[in-house]
Design a protein around this motif. Sequence first.
Motif, short mmCIF file in Angstrom:
data_model
loop_
_atom_site.label_atom_id
_atom_site.label_comp_id
_atom_site.label_asym_id
_atom_site.label_seq_id
_atom_site.Cartn_x
_atom_site.Cartn_y
_atom_site.Cartn_z
N MET A 1 0.85 -1.20 0.00
CA MET A 1 0.00 0.00 0.00
C MET A 1 0.89 1.25 0.00
N LEU A 3 1.48 4.67 0.96
CA LEU A 3 0.88 5.57 1.93
C LEU A 3 1.31 7.02 1.75
N LEU A 6 -1.34 9.65 0.88
CA LEU A 6 -2.44 9.89 1.82
C LEU A 6 -2.29 11.28 2.43
N PRO A 9 -2.58 13.53 8.61
CA PRO A 9 -3.69 13.55 9.57
C PRO A 9 -4.27 14.94 9.78
#
Lengths: 539, 174
Positions: A1, A3, A6, A9
């Motif tokens: 994956m 990341l 992404l 946060p």
Amino acid sequence: MDLHDLPKPKDLMDIDLNKPPETGWMNNPSVFKDGTYSYPAAGKNLKILGMPNPRQWAPTDEDWKLPENWQEIILKGMKERLEKYRSFRLFMDICVRCGACADKCHFFIGSGDPKNMPVLRAELIRSVYRNDFTLLGKMLGRFGGGRELTIDVLKEWFYYFFQCTECRRCSVFCPYGIDTAEVTMIGRELLNLVGLNINWVIEPVANCYRFGNHLGIPPHGLIDMWEFMADDVEDITGIKVNLPVNKKGAEILFVTPSGDYFADPGTYTCMGYMMLFHELGLDYTWSTYASEGGNFGLFTSHEMIKRLNAKIYAEAKRLGVKWILGGECGHMWRVVHQYMETMNGPADFLEEPVSPITGTKFENAKQTKMVHITEFTSDLIKNGKLKLDPSRNDKIIATYHDSCNPARAAGLLEEPRYVIKNVVNNFYEMPENTIREQTFCCGGGAGLGNDENIEMRMRGAFPRASALNHVVAKHDVNRLLCMCAIDRATLTALTHYWAPDVTVGGIHELVANALVMTGEKERTLDLRGEPLGDEEEDE
Amino acid sequence: MLVDLLLENKKAIIKHWTDLTIDTYPPEGGSFMRKQKDPFANPVGAAITNGAEAIFDWVMSGSKDYSPDVVRRLDDIVRIRAVQQFSASDALGFIFLLKKCLRESIPEKMMNDQHLVGELLRLESRVDSLALTSFDIYMKCREKLFEMRAMEIRNRTSRILERACMKYGAPHDW
């Protein structure tokens, strides 16, 4: 994956749910969201009543088509009322904003909207009072809590004074005894002066004014409906009940809300009255003129309360009865108990009510000459005059919603409970802080029980529903009893949304189910035409 | 294990989530919902507080199916928000706030741990599935409101119509 793509946060964490504006309450104009306001009164109804400014308009319109001098009209109306009603001036002056009432309103509890706090709702009008009628307010303006009457303020009045059900729960908690419902009543009176009113109030008023009842049913229509109910009673009991209408010289005139003639589940309560009176052999009469106990004048103006209530004494006089018996209605009892005698009395042509069956004197009704049906029935039961078989109601597990006006305005707390406990074996109370004087409103009183206002009603209904769901979970309660025709309609919606396994009904429906009548056939069906017990249901 | 870390912080996470949800109400309403502990005096606050814990527990549980409890608690909150002054997205946005609370409770340096981030994504998918379920509940509530409006108009005069239909020989069963 992978990341790396992404979002960090922090990027994702910044969720904004459109936080409400943090400007002061004086500066937030009302937002008329569908489902949270009532449709305005139709011009034709205002014309019938001779009320000002009949026209077509909608609260969502920018222009409300007000008279040019609307501010002058409202302020003059306010001045008149401050002089006429000492209570109004007192309520404007003495509030210290202690906040005792703030969290007691079902609409505030269910919505979180601060303008539904009774103190702030009253402040909507009090701010204008300060600005225009007090020296301090005139000098200090906004700094002293005063506020000019602008079009936004007027719109706010319309929005929030038609978001108060005049249930008076808040007034129970006010250390000064301020009755916020009376503030709402005056607020609505003032709005009426410039043609701001809702159709759900004004149409029943206009109908009552011409026909005597909310739906505008003429005499032959009423008789037809009553006979229809008597036919249903005959199917269930085998007894053709006596149905006296407009009977001159009868001992008692019976007045009840017309909502119970036409709409289930109120109709079952109405059938219950017929059965009870027949079994007693009561010398009474229905009236096609005083065919409505409800009085939406209470939600319009003091003058209108008087106008619509007048028919009750007038009919009692015309028929030559001795006293008046009233059915299970809510706000009718506030009018009867607190206004009728002073507005339309003295009823010196009537006698102090005495039960012809038990001889009990209803001294509490000495002045109005009008007795509540649960006072009458509980007295019958207490004196052993009714043969009752409560097991006929065994499939019902009941709780009781104290209807606001009989409970808080007329103090009828024990009588309904006494009757209920004698006609049903399974009865459980909802939590203490939601019944008796502290009862929560159904969310649809004072003319707000219309379908277009359904969202607001459900917000207001939630505190009652939450208490109801508690006894549903704990005791499997399946019937919400009440003593008000508006309740029977609005609580039906409440349970539909919040507690779908619960049905709603009046007290005298259960009285009649349990009533063992002379010469009746074996009862297998209840008044709803449903099997009496679960066993039959299974067969 | 991430779940263990989050469970250790359960109380703080739930409080954070409850606070953020209550912050979607006007400040005066929010302050009341936080303070009043009697569930019958403050049923909205009680539904949010009780619901938050049950929903958090389900997200952490790893259980594939919904327990009746979690659905009921979710329903309690959504049913309320479906009739309040919110748009649909605002009414249901509170579910996604749980993601924010979960992430914020993880020390930032730990976010470089690929395994842990994978675990977080898995938990977040569970939150997403709750959001979809909430959407179903929300729609059912809204549909019910419209059904109720129709029902009320019909019931208001049901007996008159029934009587009229009988009189003139029209079918009168609904």
